[in-house]
Design a protein around this motif. Structure first.
Motif, mmCIF file in Angstrom:
data_model
loop_
_atom_site.group_PDB
_atom_site.id
_atom_site.type_symbol
_atom_site.label_atom_id
_atom_site.label_comp_id
_atom_site.label_asym_id
_atom_site.label_seq_id
_atom_site.Cartn_x
_atom_site.Cartn_y
_atom_site.Cartn_z
ATOM 1 N N ILE A 14 0.841 -1.198 0.000
ATOM 2 C CA ILE A 14 0.000 0.000 0.000
ATOM 3 C C ILE A 14 0.876 1.247 0.000
ATOM 4 O O ILE A 14 0.648 2.189 -0.767
ATOM 5 C CB ILE A 14 -0.955 -0.009 1.211
ATOM 6 C CG1 ILE A 14 -1.972 -1.149 1.075
ATOM 7 C CG2 ILE A 14 -1.685 1.339 1.321
ATOM 8 C CD1 ILE A 14 -2.842 -1.345 2.302
ATOM 9 N N GLY A 15 1.894 1.251 0.855
ATOM 10 C CA GLY A 15 2.811 2.390 0.889
ATOM 11 C C GLY A 15 3.542 2.568 -0.418
ATOM 12 O O GLY A 15 3.714 3.705 -0.903
ATOM 13 N N ARG A 16 3.977 1.459 -1.019
ATOM 14 C CA ARG A 16 4.660 1.536 -2.308
ATOM 15 C C ARG A 16 3.709 2.068 -3.381
ATOM 16 O O ARG A 16 4.104 2.850 -4.262
ATOM 17 C CB ARG A 16 5.193 0.162 -2.691
ATOM 18 C CG ARG A 16 6.025 0.147 -3.978
ATOM 19 C CD ARG A 16 6.778 -1.155 -4.152
ATOM 20 N NE ARG A 16 5.899 -2.308 -4.336
ATOM 21 C CZ ARG A 16 5.675 -3.238 -3.412
ATOM 22 N NH1 ARG A 16 6.252 -3.158 -2.219
ATOM 23 N NH2 ARG A 16 4.879 -4.264 -3.665
ATOM 24 N N GLY A 17 2.455 1.659 -3.294
ATOM 25 C CA GLY A 17 1.467 2.144 -4.251
ATOM 26 C C GLY A 17 1.265 3.650 -4.166
ATOM 27 O O GLY A 17 1.166 4.339 -5.187
ATOM 28 N N GLU A 18 1.191 4.174 -2.942
ATOM 29 C CA GLU A 18 1.073 5.632 -2.783
ATOM 30 C C GLU A 18 2.212 6.344 -3.480
ATOM 31 O O GLU A 18 2.008 7.322 -4.211
ATOM 32 C CB GLU A 18 1.073 5.987 -1.304
ATOM 33 C CG GLU A 18 -0.181 5.642 -0.532
ATOM 34 C CD GLU A 18 -0.054 6.063 0.920
ATOM 35 O OE1 GLU A 18 -0.339 7.243 1.208
ATOM 36 O OE2 GLU A 18 0.338 5.223 1.756
ATOM 37 N N ALA A 19 3.436 5.855 -3.247
ATOM 38 C CA ALA A 19 4.617 6.507 -3.817
ATOM 39 C C ALA A 19 4.652 6.381 -5.338
ATOM 40 O O ALA A 19 4.923 7.370 -6.046
ATOM 41 C CB ALA A 19 5.881 5.899 -3.210
ATOM 42 N N GLU A 20 4.376 5.195 -5.858
ATOM 43 C CA GLU A 20 4.427 4.988 -7.303
ATOM 44 C C GLU A 20 3.356 5.800 -8.027
ATOM 45 O O GLU A 20 3.596 6.374 -9.100
ATOM 46 C CB GLU A 20 4.265 3.496 -7.620
ATOM 47 C CG GLU A 20 5.441 2.635 -7.202
ATOM 48 C CD GLU A 20 6.672 2.862 -8.071
ATOM 49 O OE1 GLU A 20 6.556 3.520 -9.113
ATOM 50 O OE2 GLU A 20 7.757 2.372 -7.698
ATOM 51 N N LEU A 21 2.176 5.857 -7.451
ATOM 52 C CA LEU A 21 1.107 6.640 -8.076
ATOM 53 C C LEU A 21 1.435 8.127 -8.042
ATOM 54 O O LEU A 21 1.198 8.858 -9.014
ATOM 55 C CB LEU A 21 -0.225 6.350 -7.382
ATOM 56 C CG LEU A 21 -0.809 4.966 -7.676
ATOM 57 C CD1 LEU A 21 -1.913 4.625 -6.691
ATOM 58 C CD2 LEU A 21 -1.336 4.904 -9.108
ATOM 59 N N ALA A 22 1.993 8.593 -6.922
ATOM 60 C CA ALA A 22 2.363 10.005 -6.818
ATOM 61 C C ALA A 22 3.413 10.371 -7.865
ATOM 62 O O ALA A 22 3.379 11.466 -8.451
ATOM 63 C CB ALA A 22 2.876 10.315 -5.416
ATOM 64 N N ARG A 23 4.337 9.467 -8.138
ATOM 65 C CA ARG A 23 5.377 9.729 -9.146
ATOM 66 C C ARG A 23 4.788 9.825 -10.548
ATOM 67 O O ARG A 23 5.431 10.352 -11.457
ATOM 68 C CB ARG A 23 6.444 8.636 -9.096
ATOM 69 C CG ARG A 23 7.290 8.664 -7.817
ATOM 70 C CD ARG A 23 8.478 7.717 -7.900
ATOM 71 N NE ARG A 23 9.150 7.644 -6.612
ATOM 72 C CZ ARG A 23 9.081 6.621 -5.779
ATOM 73 N NH1 ARG A 23 8.352 5.560 -6.110
ATOM 74 N NH2 ARG A 23 9.733 6.632 -4.634
ATOM 75 N N ARG A 24 3.597 9.321 -10.713
ATOM 76 C CA ARG A 24 2.907 9.437 -11.996
ATOM 77 C C ARG A 24 1.922 10.597 -11.998
ATOM 78 O O ARG A 24 1.173 10.765 -12.961
ATOM 79 C CB ARG A 24 2.187 8.119 -12.321
ATOM 80 C CG ARG A 24 3.147 6.999 -12.696
ATOM 81 C CD ARG A 24 2.498 5.624 -12.582
ATOM 82 N NE ARG A 24 3.389 4.574 -13.084
ATOM 83 C CZ ARG A 24 4.433 4.086 -12.415
ATOM 84 N NH1 ARG A 24 4.712 4.555 -11.196
ATOM 85 N NH2 ARG A 24 5.186 3.153 -12.943
ATOM 86 N N GLY A 25 1.912 11.355 -10.913
ATOM 87 C CA GLY A 25 1.050 12.534 -10.837
ATOM 88 C C GLY A 25 -0.262 12.338 -10.131
ATOM 89 O O GLY A 25 -1.101 13.244 -10.113
ATOM 90 N N PHE A 26 -0.467 11.170 -9.521
ATOM 91 C CA PHE A 26 -1.730 10.868 -8.856
ATOM 92 C C PHE A 26 -1.524 10.858 -7.341
ATOM 93 O O PHE A 26 -0.942 9.912 -6.791
ATOM 94 C CB PHE A 26 -2.267 9.509 -9.311
ATOM 95 C CG PHE A 26 -2.384 9.361 -10.798
ATOM 96 C CD1 PHE A 26 -3.325 10.081 -11.518
ATOM 97 C CD2 PHE A 26 -1.542 8.499 -11.494
ATOM 98 C CE1 PHE A 26 -3.429 9.946 -12.893
ATOM 99 C CE2 PHE A 26 -1.633 8.349 -12.863
ATOM 100 C CZ PHE A 26 -2.579 9.079 -13.574
ATOM 101 N N TYR A 27 -2.019 11.888 -6.662
ATOM 102 C CA TYR A 27 -1.856 11.990 -5.210
ATOM 103 C C TYR A 27 -3.121 11.457 -4.562
ATOM 104 O O TYR A 27 -4.142 12.145 -4.507
ATOM 105 C CB TYR A 27 -1.597 13.439 -4.813
ATOM 106 C CG TYR A 27 -1.231 13.609 -3.356
ATOM 107 C CD1 TYR A 27 -0.210 12.854 -2.775
ATOM 108 C CD2 TYR A 27 -1.894 14.533 -2.552
ATOM 109 C CE1 TYR A 27 0.131 13.015 -1.446
ATOM 110 C CE2 TYR A 27 -1.552 14.709 -1.217
ATOM 111 C CZ TYR A 27 -0.541 13.938 -0.681
ATOM 112 O OH TYR A 27 -0.205 14.103 0.656
#
Length: 373
Positions: A321-334
């Motif tokens: 879940i934590g990795r997902g937050e970071a990966e999505l944020a790097r794609r512009g999705f907060y």
């Protein structure tokens, strides 16, 4: 007597009795069962509303009289953004960009419109955050006094949002399941319980997500991945796609891939090992608080919808879940942790899914506390 909120027939899923006319009953007074629609959902977008954003063009799909007031804040028509995961194309549906920051606005718009049409002036709800915020916002829009029960451990940002809309907040200690019991006790004394789970109105609003995905893609998705707590969004999507298939708008139903937090994953347990496995599930701690649901109210229907679509359920652990937050944020999705469970589901299933693949981002990261460290 106030106008009946049930423009479409609602029946008890347990005993088959129709909902009583002229009142908002959250459960069957005879057997305690839950209500659901007694007719299939329809897909017939309004030609008069063509070109207009939001949910207005789908009014014929909602259990509302044609002259009922439409309580809206401009929900729907959220972006569908093409991206990639491990070099595989994935479209992200940005439900976190709805007016209150979550997909719950689709259901709240329909539910609160029904409340307003029935002359309700005060209602209660229970929520860990997103549903409460949506209900509070739309109730404020409709001039309905709202009282929202929230777990004591809910995100302070979500509590602040609910309060900002003018709703009264009742904070209770203990797990989410105890909160729901407290609200039902008040509802049983006569309060109108505007539950986003017990009442089926919101399912019609969630079905519009299916309508929009087909419109935006120009075809039916091959698979849709989304978080699931009670699973009402899964159920709404399934019914929306079924309505489009019945109308001849699509040929196939997309695979539905539900993601749960491993710390509290009753749907996953039942899908893997049958209903008896649910007894071993615990309401464990998880950052994905929006799907920390131990007893999904419409769980059987949700499981049937997933199985009918040839989909599956994935349990996602906290590191993922934590990795997902970071990966999505790097794609512009907060997005909030609850939304980030779709990343773990993508990692587990993506290479086996038919294209086009859609992942639904259900809630904004502005609502949650940032990760520590």
């Amino acid at each position: 007597m106030a106008p009946s909120p049930y423009v479409w027939p609602f029946v008890c899923t347990n005993c088959g009795r129709p909902a009583p006319a002229g009142e908002f009953s959250y459960h069957c007074p005879t057997c305690g069962g839950i209500y659901d629609f007694d007719v299939p959902m329809i897909y017939a977008p309004s030609a008069a509303a063509a070109g207009r954003g939001g949910l207005a063009r789908f009014r014929s799909s909602f259990p509302l009289a044609s002259d009922a007031p439409w309580i809206t804040l401009g929900e729907g028509s959220t972006p569908l953004i093409a991206s990639a995961v491990d070099n595989h194309p994935v479209h992200f549906k940005c439900e976190h960009l709805n007016p209150t920051g979550s997909f719950k606005d689709r259901g709240a718009s329909v539910l609160v419109s029904a409340l307003a049409a029935a002359g309700v002036v005060e209602a209660i709800e229970d929520s860990s955050g997103n549903a409460g915020a949506a209900f509070a916002a739309y109730a404020a829009r409709a001039g309905i006094r709202a009282r929202v029960y929230v777990p004591d451990g809910a995100s302070p940002r979500k509590r602040a949002q609910i309060a900002a809309y003018g709703a009264e907040i009742v904070r209770l200690p203990g797990p989410r399941s105890q909160l729901a019991e407290a609200v039902r006790r008040e509802a049983d004394t006569g309060a109108v319980y505007a539950s986003h789970v017990w009442l089926p109105f919101g399912l019609a609003g969630f079905a519009t997500l299916a309508f929009e995905l087909v419109e935006q893609l120009g075809e039916a998705p091959g698979a849709v991945l989304l978080p699931a707590g009670h699973g009402t969004l899964v159920l709404g999507l399934a019914r929306g796609f079924a309505a489009m298939q019945d109308a001849g708008a699509i040929e196939r139903i997309p695979k539905l891939i539900a993601a749960q937090a491993a710390a509290c994953a009753p749907l996953w347990a039942a899908h893997q090992a049958g209903g008896q496995a649910v007894g071993w599930v615990r309401e464990g701690e998880t950052r994905a608080e929006g799907i920390r649901i131990l007893q999904p109210l419409r769980g059987d229907a949700v499981l049937r919808a997933i199985e009918t679509s040839r989909g599956t359920i994935v349990a996602v652990d906290e590191p993922s879940i934590g990795r997902g937050e970071a990966e999505l944020a790097r794609r512009g999705f907060y997005v909030e942790p609850t939304s980030a469970v779709v990343w773990g589901a993508l990692e587990a299933t993506l290479r086996s899914l038919p294209d086009p693949v859609v992942a639904v981002l259900t809630g904004s990261g502005l609502k949650s506390e940032p990760q520590s460290g």
